[in-house]
Write a protein that holds these residues in place. Structure first.
Motif, mmCIF file in Angstrom:
data_model
loop_
_atom_site.group_PDB
_atom_site.id
_atom_site.type_symbol
_atom_site.label_atom_id
_atom_site.label_comp_id
_atom_site.label_asym_id
_atom_site.label_seq_id
_atom_site.Cartn_x
_atom_site.Cartn_y
_atom_site.Cartn_z
ATOM 1 N N GLU A 117 42.644 31.471 47.697
ATOM 2 C CA GLU A 117 44.067 31.535 48.045
ATOM 3 C C GLU A 117 44.839 32.079 46.846
ATOM 4 O O GLU A 117 44.340 32.057 45.715
ATOM 5 N N ASN A 131 50.528 34.797 50.965
ATOM 6 C CA ASN A 131 49.378 35.440 51.599
ATOM 7 C C ASN A 131 49.316 36.933 51.281
ATOM 8 O O ASN A 131 50.229 37.493 50.674
ATOM 9 N N ASP A 132 48.227 37.559 51.715
ATOM 10 C CA ASP A 132 47.986 38.965 51.360
ATOM 11 C C ASP A 132 49.139 39.876 51.777
ATOM 12 O O ASP A 132 49.619 40.690 50.994
#
Ligand code: UDP
Length: 238
Positions: A117, A131-132
């Motif tokens: 993460e 997040n990505d």
């Protein structure tokens, strides 16, 4: 005394011997809960420097490029100048800490797969998980950089789990930082009991910063034990 460029929570970054380097100095300061809990623990800097240097040298021998170039003394080293990617990469093998709290998974539960993460590196915002697609949307890192960091983090996990298992230590979870240097993504910062959870394999005794975070006793006892076992391991004999 070299010129100080940046005073971090547990390390100082100073001007290096040339334009492509910095000198980092490990400090005795300990912080937790985003700086709310603070203490000076005499000797912590030396222990973390010794532990992190051994681990970085072991990783370098196993094909992971790191920022470490030269150890100067007990608390200082020359490192490559890199542009730090402003995310922390967290790898987990066993549930603990914020993961256990957030998802209601008891500490010590073996995870069915390794998790990775990212957290935004921002003291001001309390290092929120990100997040990505959020990382690429803000322009903190590209998709390619994210995939490189994740791949390297998983390889580092493999190498470290193997090393620590032989030392009778479970690698529960850890945090990595990467930087851009010469067009490549390299491992930066440190790997130490400040940034990892290490549990004795036989007793589950904590050998890391949780002893400080949770007021469980003499924090450096665990750090000394990790260093002692590392010195006797493949990483110490190299
Ligand atoms: N960690 C770290 N720096 C941070 C946050 C986490 O070095 O700012 C390390 C921590 O020592 C642990 C792992 O990353 O080994 C996972 O930490 P977690 O997300 O569980 O947070 P915590 O419970 O420490 O707040």
């Amino acid at each position: 005394m070299s010129d100080i460029l940046y005073e971090g929570k547990s390390k100082t970054v100073c001007r290096g011997p040339d334009d492509d380097s910095y000198i980092i100095r490990y400090k005795d300061n300990a912080t937790a809960f985003n700086g709310e809990k603070k203490e000076v623990i005499a000797g912590k800097g030396k222990l973390n420097a010794a532990i992190s240097n051994l681990i970085f040298e072991y990783l370098a021998k196993n094909g992971i490029e790191t920022h470490l170039t030269k150890i100067i003394d007990d608390t200082s080293a020359v490192v490559k100048k890199a542009e730090i990617v402003m995310v922390e990469v967290i790898v987990r093998n066993i549930a603990a800490g914020s993961f256990s709290k957030k998802y209601g998974v008891p500490e010590g539960t073996a995870l069915k797969n390794i998790t990775t993460e990212f957290s935004l590196k921002s003291d001001e915002l309390g290092d929120p998980m990100i997040n990505d697609s959020q990382i690429t949307a803000i322009g903190i890192a590209t998709d390619d950089e994210l995939s490189q960091m994740r791949q390297k983090a998983l390889r580092i996990n493999e190498l470290l789990c193997a090393l620590f298992l032989k030392m009778g230590i479970k690698l529960v979870d850890f945090k990595l930082e990467f930087g851009r240097c010469g067009g490549k993504i390299i491992l930066c910062d440190e790997i130490s009991p400040d940034s990892c959870r290490f549990w004795d394999a036989a007793t589950n005794q904590k050998l890391d910063k949780d002893v400080f975070r949770r007021d469980l006793g003499d924090v450096l006892e665990g750090y000394r034990e990790v260093l002692k076992r590392l010195n006797l391991s493949e990483a110490g004999n190299a």
